[in-house]
Design a protein around this motif. Structure first.
Motif, short mmCIF file in Angstrom:
data_model
loop_
_atom_site.label_atom_id
_atom_site.label_comp_id
_atom_site.label_asym_id
_atom_site.label_seq_id
_atom_site.Cartn_x
_atom_site.Cartn_y
_atom_site.Cartn_z
N ALA A 186 -26.32 18.97 -36.24
CA ALA A 186 -25.03 18.49 -36.58
C ALA A 186 -25.19 18.40 -38.15
O ALA A 186 -23.79 19.01 -38.82
N LYS A 189 -25.21 22.08 -40.09
CA LYS A 189 -23.19 22.74 -40.11
C LYS A 189 -22.68 21.90 -40.52
O LYS A 189 -21.99 22.86 -41.28
N ASN A 227 -22.33 12.92 -34.85
CA ASN A 227 -22.49 13.98 -34.55
C ASN A 227 -21.68 14.85 -33.98
O ASN A 227 -21.76 16.42 -33.89
N ASP A 228 -21.69 14.78 -31.92
CA ASP A 228 -20.37 15.33 -31.54
C ASP A 228 -19.33 15.69 -32.51
O ASP A 228 -18.49 16.94 -31.49
N ASP A 229 -18.78 15.10 -33.08
CA ASP A 229 -17.35 15.41 -33.90
C ASP A 229 -17.79 16.12 -34.71
O ASP A 229 -17.12 17.67 -34.82
N ILE A 276 -20.19 19.10 -34.20
CA ILE A 276 -20.58 20.45 -32.69
C ILE A 276 -19.48 20.33 -32.91
O ILE A 276 -18.94 21.37 -32.62
N ARG A 277 -17.94 19.51 -32.33
CA ARG A 277 -17.76 20.10 -31.20
C ARG A 277 -16.18 20.42 -32.24
O ARG A 277 -14.42 20.74 -32.06
N ASP A 278 -15.63 19.14 -33.47
CA ASP A 278 -14.90 19.86 -34.49
C ASP A 278 -14.44 20.35 -36.25
O ASP A 278 -14.16 18.94 -36.79
#
Length: 123
Positions: free
Chosen positions: A24, A27, A99-101, A103-105
């Motif tokens: 993350a 990215k 981190n997921d935010d 990675i996804r958006d």
């Protein structure tokens, strides 16, 4: 803004953390580095007031922290609140994302950073 004295150990730790970024962090760094996001000058693994911020924009006194699921635990929440409070005393605004935010958006995360930096046309 004056610099808070930094022990050499913290500086060395920040330097080593730059070499082992999470997926993350990497990215987001690819979006932020070299003034790519609306000209913001962002530093990664930046030592401030005894902490190491994931990303910091000194010009806007803004910090971006990326958190994994371990930050949802009670001890981590307490620690994060103390860190945010301490950094706010020095005039820093702390933005936190999962981190997921990132990675996804990533686009929405970048938009939030731009708005928080006061660079977006919100009219």
């Amino acid at each position: 803004m004056p610099h808070t004295p930094l022990p050499p150990k913290h500086r060395a730790n920040a330097r080593s953390m730059r070499k082992v970024m999470t997926g993350a962090e990497l990215k987001l760094w690819n979006e932020l580095r070299a003034h790519r996001l609306m000209g913001l000058g962002v530093r990664r693994q930046f030592p401030i007031a005894g902490y190491i911020a994931d990303f910091a924009c000194p010009e806007k006194t803004m910090i971006v922290e990326l958190d994994g699921t371990q930050h949802a635990e009670t001890d981590a929440l307490t620690s994060d609140e103390a860190r945010t409070s301490r950094l706010a005393q020095d005039g820093w605004t702390v933005l936190q994302f999962w981190n997921d935010d990132v990675i996804r958006d990533i686009d929405n995360v970048c938009q939030h950073i731009v708005i928080s930096a006061g660079l977006a046309d919100t009219s």
